[in-house]
Design an enzyme around this catalytic site. Structure first.
Site, PDB file in Angstrom:
ATOM      1  CB  ALA A 246      -0.933   0.017   1.209  1.00 43.69           C
TER       2      ALA A 246
ATOM      3  CD  GLU B 257      -4.578 -15.366  -2.807  1.00 46.19           C
ATOM      4  OE1 GLU B 257      -4.933 -14.670  -1.829  1.00 46.19           O
ATOM      5  OE2 GLU B 257      -4.351 -16.573  -2.730  1.00 46.19           O
TER       6      GLU B 257
ATOM      7  CG  ASN C  88      -6.409  -2.904  -6.936  1.00 48.15           C
ATOM      8  OD1 ASN C  88      -6.040  -1.848  -7.450  1.00 48.15           O
ATOM      9  ND2 ASN C  88      -6.094  -3.246  -5.700  1.00 48.15           N
TER      10      ASN C  88
ATOM     11  CE1 TYR D  55       1.753  -6.390  -6.770  1.00 45.49           C
ATOM     12  CE2 TYR D  55      -0.579  -6.725  -7.148  1.00 45.49           C
ATOM     13  CZ  TYR D  55       0.458  -6.402  -6.305  1.00 45.49           C
ATOM     14  OH  TYR D  55       0.195  -6.103  -4.987  1.00 45.49           O
TER      15      TYR D  55
HETATM   16  C1  LIG Z   1      -1.778  -0.362  -5.905  1.00 46.98           C
HETATM   17  C2  LIG Z   1      -0.884   0.750  -5.350  1.00 46.98           C
HETATM   18  C3  LIG Z   1       0.088   0.143  -4.309  1.00 46.98           C
HETATM   19  C4  LIG Z   1      -0.105   1.341  -6.531  1.00 46.98           C
HETATM   20  O1  LIG Z   1       0.784   2.324  -5.980  1.00 46.98           O
HETATM   21  P1  LIG Z   1       1.262   3.620  -6.825  1.00 46.98           P
HETATM   22  O2  LIG Z   1       2.552   4.069  -6.241  1.00 46.98           O
HETATM   23  O3  LIG Z   1       0.168   4.596  -6.892  1.00 46.98           O
HETATM   24  O4  LIG Z   1       1.486   2.980  -8.269  1.00 46.98           O
HETATM   25  P2  LIG Z   1       2.511   3.487  -9.360  1.00 46.98           P
HETATM   26  O5  LIG Z   1       2.463   4.972  -9.459  1.00 46.98           O
HETATM   27  O6  LIG Z   1       3.829   2.825  -9.095  1.00 46.98           O
HETATM   28  O7  LIG Z   1       1.825   2.884 -10.673  1.00 46.98           O
HETATM   29  C5  LIG Z   1       1.768   1.499 -10.922  1.00 46.98           C
HETATM   30  C6  LIG Z   1       0.973   1.273 -12.203  1.00 46.98           C
HETATM   31  O8  LIG Z   1      -0.415   1.504 -11.937  1.00 46.98           O
HETATM   32  C7  LIG Z   1      -0.903   2.535 -12.791  1.00 46.98           C
HETATM   33  N1  LIG Z   1      -1.837   3.298 -11.986  1.00 46.98           N
HETATM   34  C8  LIG Z   1      -1.558   3.971 -10.833  1.00 46.98           C
HETATM   35  N2  LIG Z   1      -2.693   4.514 -10.355  1.00 46.98           N
HETATM   36  C9  LIG Z   1      -3.676   4.174 -11.217  1.00 46.98           C
HETATM   37  C10 LIG Z   1      -5.069   4.424 -11.267  1.00 46.98           C
HETATM   38  N3  LIG Z   1      -5.666   5.134 -10.298  1.00 46.98           N
HETATM   39  N4  LIG Z   1      -5.787   3.903 -12.287  1.00 46.98           N
HETATM   40  C11 LIG Z   1      -5.184   3.189 -13.242  1.00 46.98           C
HETATM   41  N5  LIG Z   1      -3.855   2.885 -13.257  1.00 46.98           N
HETATM   42  C12 LIG Z   1      -3.124   3.400 -12.257  1.00 46.98           C
HETATM   43  C13 LIG Z   1       0.295   3.328 -13.202  1.00 46.98           C
HETATM   44  O9  LIG Z   1       0.072   3.982 -14.427  1.00 46.98           O
HETATM   45  C14 LIG Z   1       1.336   2.241 -13.313  1.00 46.98           C
HETATM   46  O10 LIG Z   1       1.165   1.489 -14.490  1.00 46.98           O
HETATM   47  P3  LIG Z   1       2.075   1.741 -15.788  1.00 46.98           P
HETATM   48  O11 LIG Z   1       3.502   1.690 -15.311  1.00 46.98           O
HETATM   49  O12 LIG Z   1       1.678   0.611 -16.673  1.00 46.98           O
HETATM   50  O13 LIG Z   1       1.701   3.092 -16.286  1.00 46.98           O
HETATM   51  C15 LIG Z   1      -1.710   1.899  -4.700  1.00 46.98           C
HETATM   52  O14 LIG Z   1      -2.677   2.335  -5.628  1.00 46.98           O
HETATM   53  C16 LIG Z   1      -2.405   1.506  -3.407  1.00 46.98           C
HETATM   54  O15 LIG Z   1      -1.844   1.605  -2.314  1.00 46.98           O
HETATM   55  N6  LIG Z   1      -3.662   1.029  -3.523  1.00 46.98           N
HETATM   56  C17 LIG Z   1      -4.425   0.587  -2.358  1.00 46.98           C
HETATM   57  C18 LIG Z   1      -3.889  -0.729  -1.830  1.00 46.98           C
HETATM   58  C19 LIG Z   1      -3.887  -1.817  -2.893  1.00 46.98           C
HETATM   59  O16 LIG Z   1      -4.827  -1.968  -3.675  1.00 46.98           O
HETATM   60  N7  LIG Z   1      -2.794  -2.619  -2.887  1.00 46.98           N
HETATM   61  C20 LIG Z   1      -2.622  -3.742  -3.789  1.00 46.98           C
HETATM   62  C21 LIG Z   1      -3.394  -4.890  -3.310  1.00 46.98           C
HETATM   63  S1  LIG Z   1      -2.868  -6.410  -3.989  1.00 46.98           S
END
Ligand SMILES: CC(C)(COP(=O)(O)OP(=O)(O)OC[C@H]1O[C@@H](n2cnc3c(N)ncnc32)[C@H](O)[C@@H]1OP(=O)(O)O)[C@@H](O)C(=O)NCCC(=O)NCCS
Length: 141
Positions: free
Chosen positions: A63, A96, A101, A108
């Protein structure tokens, strides 16, 4: 433990079912888990935690604080984490993820994970709706 509390807060604002401070304290103390924290100044703004068993690992949670999302931080955190897992002898990493999401699935896929399974109606959202999980895998060797 202060870190456990901060990680529980971050987790609680990111997922429908939060984990308690106690659950995080235990996870941080267990010898078979590996945690990386992402810090800005003295604040923890993200984390990733895995459980290691022999040459396999499962990513339990990732997260990033909502104020810091979309800046590529999770990608870097995951890359560093996978490097440390490889250093501990891990050859295969599983996780998983809820299939809708988008940010997590993109993270991933872009980090070399591929879908190896699908679990129907694995999660339940706060409205009681059932959601499917993708099982993803990445080989480190
Ligand atoms: C999932 C999470 C960890 C991603 O963290 P982040 O630092 O914002 O992600 P990044 O900026 O490194 O981006 C990762 C990829 O997601 C994409 N992305 C980021 N936010 C996005 C959004 N709101 N919608 C669509 N794509 C998105 C980015 O474009 C990137 O993809 P790309 O390299 O193909 O362009 C964050 O959104 C989070 O904490 N979410 C809530 C917890 C969660 O869902 N954890 C994963 C559970 S398995």
């Amino acid at each position: 433990m202060r870190d456990a509390h901060r990680l529980a807060v971050l987790h609680g604002t990111s997922f429908h079912r939060g984990w308690s401070d106690n659950e995080f304290e235990q996870l941080l103390e267990e010898r078979d888990t590996l945690t990386h924290r992402l810090r800005v100044a003295r604040d923890i703004i993200g984390f990733i935690i895995s459980r290691v068993a022999a040459d396999e690992a499962e990513i339990l949670s990732v997260a990033i604080d909502s104020a810091w999302r979309g800046k590529g931080l999770s990608r870097n955190l995951l890359r560093i984490h996978l490097g440390h897992l490889a250093g501990r002898g891990v050859r295969t990493v599983f996780l998983e993820v809820e299939e809708n999401n988008v940010a997590a699935v993109r993270l991933y896929r872009g980090s070399g994970f591929r879908v190896v399974g699908r679990r129907e109606q694995y999660y339940r959202d706060p409205n009681g709706e059932h959601l499917n999980a993708l099982v993803m895998q990445r080989d480190l060797s």
